[in-house]
Design an enzyme around this catalytic site. Structure first.
Site, PDB file in Angstrom:
ATOM      1  N   ASP A  70       2.346   7.188   2.067  1.00  0.00           N
ATOM      2  CA  ASP A  70       3.382   6.298   1.532  1.00  0.00           C
ATOM      3  C   ASP A  70       4.193   6.961   0.430  1.00  0.00           C
ATOM      4  O   ASP A  70       3.866   8.058  -0.030  1.00  0.00           O
ATOM      5  CB  ASP A  70       2.746   4.985   1.036  1.00  0.00           C
ATOM      6  N   GLU A 144       0.007  -4.332   2.184  1.00  0.00           N
ATOM      7  CA  GLU A 144      -0.472  -5.385   1.297  1.00  0.00           C
ATOM      8  C   GLU A 144      -1.127  -6.512   2.114  1.00  0.00           C
ATOM      9  O   GLU A 144      -0.920  -6.607   3.330  1.00  0.00           O
ATOM     10  CB  GLU A 144       0.711  -5.937   0.492  1.00  0.00           C
TER      11      GLU A 144
END
Ligand code: PGA
Length: 244
Positions: A70, A144
């Site tokens: 990421d 998430e």
């Protein structure tokens, strides 16, 4: 269902060593291995050991290919807290890797297009070992809680918990923490042959308990490791194992 192999170690250094041993073993048998890499405080010790082994010529990264999980959006690539900077400072600058073989999603610019490009890159390869840290909310990469397990590389609004956790890297000023990121999706993570999840400290204990309870819960992304088809190692220190 995967059978997760749990390795509980005495402390951070031992956790790092056990993870490093797996990478070293892979590189000795496959010098052109493809590694999935993570950032954050967890893998710093692992990178230090791999740098030492490379500098003492026990292993080489000359033909190794890497893909990072990421990157933050909203900050320039060369920002001191970008993951591009992190990887160079903490790992790539100190080993014999060809930087053309290192891949980190691009946070700057059109994030949808960047996500599509990174997805295409990933689809051309197969990661041998994916290293993962874990967020205190159970995120892996920046997936998430609530993220669909089926989606690939995507941009994401970071949760308040993640922003708070990461404020320590931004002078403890929440306003300075990027609110958006680009991340491999869970689908991409599950494509890896072997996954090594590392965790240390009591703030990771709940997430580790959830994954070892064999749950699969979209609101605790790390629990998806229970349905990984390949090998999964969960390597933790005693504190992260304290709720098991
Ligand atoms: P940390 O972050 O290693 O800095 O605790 C892990 C993560 O958020 O994935």
């Amino acid at each position: 269902m995967s059978k997760i192999e749990l390795i509980i170690t005495n402390n951070y250094d031992e956790m790092s060593q056990r993870a490093a041993d797996k990478i070293i073993e892979l590189l000795l048998k496959k010098p052109n291995a493809v590694l999935g890499l993570a950032t954050g405080s967890t893998p710093i010790g692992l990178y230090k050991i791999l740098i030492e082994k490379n500098n003492s010529k026990k292993i080489s990264f000359k033909d190794v290919i890497t893909y990072n999980l990421d990157e933050y959006c909203d900050i320039p690539k060369n920002h001191e807290q970008s993951y591009f900077t992190y990887m160079n400072h903490n790992f790539f600058d100190h080993i014999d890797i060809n930087k053309n073989n290192t891949h980190i999603p691009l946070g700057e610019g059109d994030s949808k297009l960047n996500a599509e490009n990174y997805e295409n890159e990933l689809n051309k390869t197969k990661i041998d070992i994916q290293i993962l840290g874990i967020g205190s909310n159970g995120h892996i990469g920046f997936n998430e809680p609530g993220t669909d397990f089926g989606i690939g590389v995507h941009d994401v609004e970071l949760h308040n918990k993640t922003i708070n956790d990461n404020a320590r890297f931004f002078e403890n000023d929440i306003k300075k923490v990027p609110k958006k990121a680009i991340t491999m999706g869970i689908k991409n993570i599950l494509d890896a042959e072997t996954i090594i999840l590392m965790a240390n400290g009591t703030n990771k204990a709940d997430a580790i308990k959830n994954v070892m309870d064999n749950k699969v819960d979209i609101n605790i992304p790390v629990t998806v490791l229970n349905i990984h088809k390949g090998k999964v190692y969960v390597i933790v220190d005693k504190k992260a194992a304290s709720k098991l």
